[in-house]
Scaffold this motif. Sequence first.
Motif, mmCIF file in Angstrom:
data_model
loop_
_atom_site.group_PDB
_atom_site.id
_atom_site.type_symbol
_atom_site.label_atom_id
_atom_site.label_comp_id
_atom_site.label_asym_id
_atom_site.label_seq_id
_atom_site.Cartn_x
_atom_site.Cartn_y
_atom_site.Cartn_z
ATOM 1 N N PRO A 58 23.545 17.026 30.242
ATOM 2 C CA PRO A 58 23.352 17.543 28.505
ATOM 3 C C PRO A 58 21.425 16.666 27.653
ATOM 4 O O PRO A 58 21.041 17.314 26.834
ATOM 5 N N SER A 59 21.934 15.948 28.082
ATOM 6 C CA SER A 59 20.489 14.603 26.867
ATOM 7 C C SER A 59 20.647 13.449 28.063
ATOM 8 O O SER A 59 21.828 12.569 27.080
ATOM 9 N N ALA A 60 20.239 13.345 29.096
ATOM 10 C CA ALA A 60 20.755 12.686 29.801
ATOM 11 C C ALA A 60 19.628 12.347 30.526
ATOM 12 O O ALA A 60 18.567 12.143 30.455
ATOM 13 N N THR A 61 19.541 10.667 30.999
ATOM 14 C CA THR A 61 18.840 9.643 31.345
ATOM 15 C C THR A 61 19.854 10.477 33.346
ATOM 16 O O THR A 61 20.618 10.914 33.664
ATOM 17 N N ALA B 269 13.202 23.753 21.478
ATOM 18 C CA ALA B 269 11.463 23.590 22.093
ATOM 19 C C ALA B 269 11.153 24.354 22.900
ATOM 20 O O ALA B 269 11.203 25.475 23.751
ATOM 21 N N VAL B 270 9.704 25.018 22.158
ATOM 22 C CA VAL B 270 8.703 26.056 22.913
ATOM 23 C C VAL B 270 7.575 25.449 24.081
ATOM 24 O O VAL B 270 7.316 24.578 24.124
ATOM 25 N N GLY C 257 19.959 27.534 30.010
ATOM 26 C CA GLY C 257 20.165 27.503 29.247
ATOM 27 C C GLY C 257 19.320 27.374 28.046
ATOM 28 O O GLY C 257 18.536 27.684 27.943
ATOM 29 N N THR C 258 19.611 26.769 26.732
ATOM 30 C CA THR C 258 18.916 26.506 25.781
ATOM 31 C C THR C 258 18.268 24.735 25.517
ATOM 32 O O THR C 258 19.168 24.099 25.785
ATOM 33 N N VAL C 259 16.732 24.570 25.800
ATOM 34 C CA VAL C 259 16.475 23.417 25.072
ATOM 35 C C VAL C 259 16.082 23.380 23.875
ATOM 36 O O VAL C 259 14.979 23.912 23.457
ATOM 37 N N THR C 260 16.137 22.099 22.947
ATOM 38 C CA THR C 260 16.608 22.337 21.460
ATOM 39 C C THR C 260 16.096 20.733 21.253
ATOM 40 O O THR C 260 15.751 19.716 22.230
ATOM 41 N N THR C 261 15.394 20.618 20.159
ATOM 42 C CA THR C 261 14.532 19.653 19.910
ATOM 43 C C THR C 261 15.762 18.045 19.458
ATOM 44 O O THR C 261 16.720 18.729 19.230
ATOM 45 N N ALA D 287 25.330 31.503 45.776
ATOM 46 C CA ALA D 287 24.661 33.090 45.345
ATOM 47 C C ALA D 287 25.130 33.863 44.852
ATOM 48 O O ALA D 287 26.270 34.444 44.663
ATOM 49 N N ALA D 288 24.185 34.791 43.748
ATOM 50 C CA ALA D 288 23.656 35.652 43.234
ATOM 51 C C ALA D 288 25.283 35.455 42.194
ATOM 52 O O ALA D 288 25.747 36.684 41.315
ATOM 53 N N THR D 289 24.796 34.147 41.116
ATOM 54 C CA THR D 289 26.208 34.132 40.326
ATOM 55 C C THR D 289 25.213 32.713 39.063
ATOM 56 O O THR D 289 24.344 32.900 39.459
ATOM 57 N N GLU D 290 25.530 33.601 38.054
ATOM 58 C CA GLU D 290 24.456 32.767 37.575
ATOM 59 C C GLU D 290 25.747 31.675 36.484
ATOM 60 O O GLU D 290 26.355 31.979 36.225
ATOM 61 N N SER D 291 25.391 30.665 35.900
ATOM 62 C CA SER D 291 25.692 28.859 35.350
ATOM 63 C C SER D 291 24.686 29.539 34.308
ATOM 64 O O SER D 291 23.800 28.631 33.749
ATOM 65 N N HIS D 292 24.950 29.883 32.856
ATOM 66 C CA HIS D 292 25.598 30.051 31.400
ATOM 67 C C HIS D 292 25.426 28.384 30.718
ATOM 68 O O HIS D 292 25.953 27.490 31.663
ATOM 69 N N GLY D 293 24.533 28.621 30.231
ATOM 70 C CA GLY D 293 25.369 27.235 29.233
ATOM 71 C C GLY D 293 24.749 25.933 29.329
ATOM 72 O O GLY D 293 25.316 24.906 28.623
ATOM 73 N N VAL D 294 23.887 25.543 30.145
ATOM 74 C CA VAL D 294 23.108 24.383 31.064
ATOM 75 C C VAL D 294 21.763 24.569 29.793
ATOM 76 O O VAL D 294 21.221 24.243 29.649
ATOM 77 N N ASP D 295 22.832 23.476 28.432
ATOM 78 C CA ASP D 295 21.920 23.691 28.054
ATOM 79 C C ASP D 295 21.458 22.164 27.106
ATOM 80 O O ASP D 295 22.225 20.816 27.897
ATOM 81 N N ILE D 296 20.292 21.674 27.511
ATOM 82 C CA ILE D 296 18.885 20.462 26.706
ATOM 83 C C ILE D 296 18.768 19.998 25.406
ATOM 84 O O ILE D 296 18.522 20.715 24.911
ATOM 85 N N ARG D 297 19.581 18.933 24.729
ATOM 86 C CA ARG D 297 19.243 18.307 24.397
ATOM 87 C C ARG D 297 17.852 17.359 24.394
ATOM 88 O O ARG D 297 18.084 16.293 24.664
ATOM 89 N N TYR D 298 16.159 17.434 23.630
ATOM 90 C CA TYR D 298 15.041 17.085 24.534
ATOM 91 C C TYR D 298 15.237 15.398 23.530
ATOM 92 O O TYR D 298 15.558 15.288 22.307
ATOM 93 N N ARG D 299 15.181 14.491 24.110
ATOM 94 C CA ARG D 299 14.962 13.160 23.677
ATOM 95 C C ARG D 299 13.187 12.427 23.154
ATOM 96 O O ARG D 299 13.813 12.372 22.617
#
Length: 478
Positions: free
Chosen positions: A211-214, A139-140, A129-133, A225-237
């Motif tokens: 996604p942006s939680a405690t 968020a690099v 997924g992607t992490v954003t501020t 197994a052998a599968t990819e879970s896409h789009g587990v994005d995080i909005r960083y608090r």
Amino acid sequence: MKIWNLSVGGLLVFTASALAQTPGEENVSDTTTTGLISGRVISDSGAPIPNAAVFLRGVNSTPTFVVRRTLTDREGAFRIEGLERALYIVTVSAPSYAQPLREPNALPNYYRVGDSITFTLIRGGVITGTVTTGSGEPAVGLNVRAVMVRDATGVAPRTVAAQFGERFTDDRGVYRIYGLRTGAYLVYAGGRGTYNFSPTAFDNDSPTYAPSATRDTAAEVEVTAATESHGVDIRYRGEPGRPISGSVTRLPTHLQFVNNSVTLRRLRGGVAEFASFTFANSGSQGFSFYGVPDGEYELDVQAPVSSTEAALSDPLRVSVKGADVSGIVLTPKLLSTVGGRVVLEASTSPQCQNKRRPAFEETVVNLQRSQEVDPKERRFSTAFAGTQASPDKAGEFLLRNIGSGRYNLSTRFFARYWFLRSIAVHLPGAPKGIQPIDLARAGLFVRSAERLTNLVITLAEGAGSVRGKIKVEEGNPA
């Protein structure tokens, strides 16, 4: 495999296992003393896994023992040569692969010179997924972790070891965690890592869960197994966490040590969900954890006393509720040892003559903490919850670094016609006529710094065999 159980109402269950042998091993002609252990590492589809790492160590290895390591070839094969006659533990790993599910209380598999082993690894799952501020920018260089909360059977793992993955975001804020076992995971970014060897700018932050939680409102991610879970994005608090600090009590000078390792575990529903480690300052013996979110925790300190012995503090429960926690004092206590000898009782029966006897160097004695313990005695530290040892040539053994508590004892050996006769403690200085204590009835409770040295395990010749056939009626599940 012949398995013999002695279980009499008490605190311990003692088990002796005569490990599997080939037909030729019934006789006494086996004189192998050195040789090799070989095998293959394959995937669950049967394909070879090249460049898999293979690690080998002896059951009686000390901290100074050099673990043997090799890599598999293009066919997934490996060979480790020049091994002395003994019992060994062999483990394997490969990038993007995971270990098969094991029973929580399963003992290690033991191998000896001449064995050929096939290890099967499972292609792990992926979370990405992607992490954003807060402003939506990538968020690099942010550390992202996936922590297992339930395995493939729906059971919460009892330890945090090997149950999580960790990666950093790239210049796009993208992370990809691979090689995960099947189960349910929580994914979070920021906060202090398991080890603080590479500090980051986010160590003092409270973790942000997808996604942006405690932690209380975090979403679970199912991994197969052998599968990819896409789009587990995080909005960083980017919210600050709390520090936990304290000190380690010094022991007498002759037992003083350095490299005291302090462990902080987050507890959730009675389960240690995550662990973080730091070292106490060698001078002041002070320690600190930063970026700790509100919650319930357990702290302890582990410390080496010598190359073979260690000390461990009692676990201390700590609550973080909107304020810093300081002034904690952890006091290490010497761990215990349990020693004794293995005795062989040969049979005079003609049917037992010229049969292979158990070899002491191919026998292992295991001591594992009982799962049926008083809640007040339960600890989540597993570093010293059990140990194992093989006897020397005279049959003497010593189990080191045992925490206080109740324990189960098991004995494994290679000999088809032998069985466990008894396990007893002979009290030193006991009056004549006083019988040894039957541990199967009385149980064994180990106290801190105890030195128990009179355990006697008796293996007797003359075990029988039971053979048969299980018939399943048509239509019934096997």
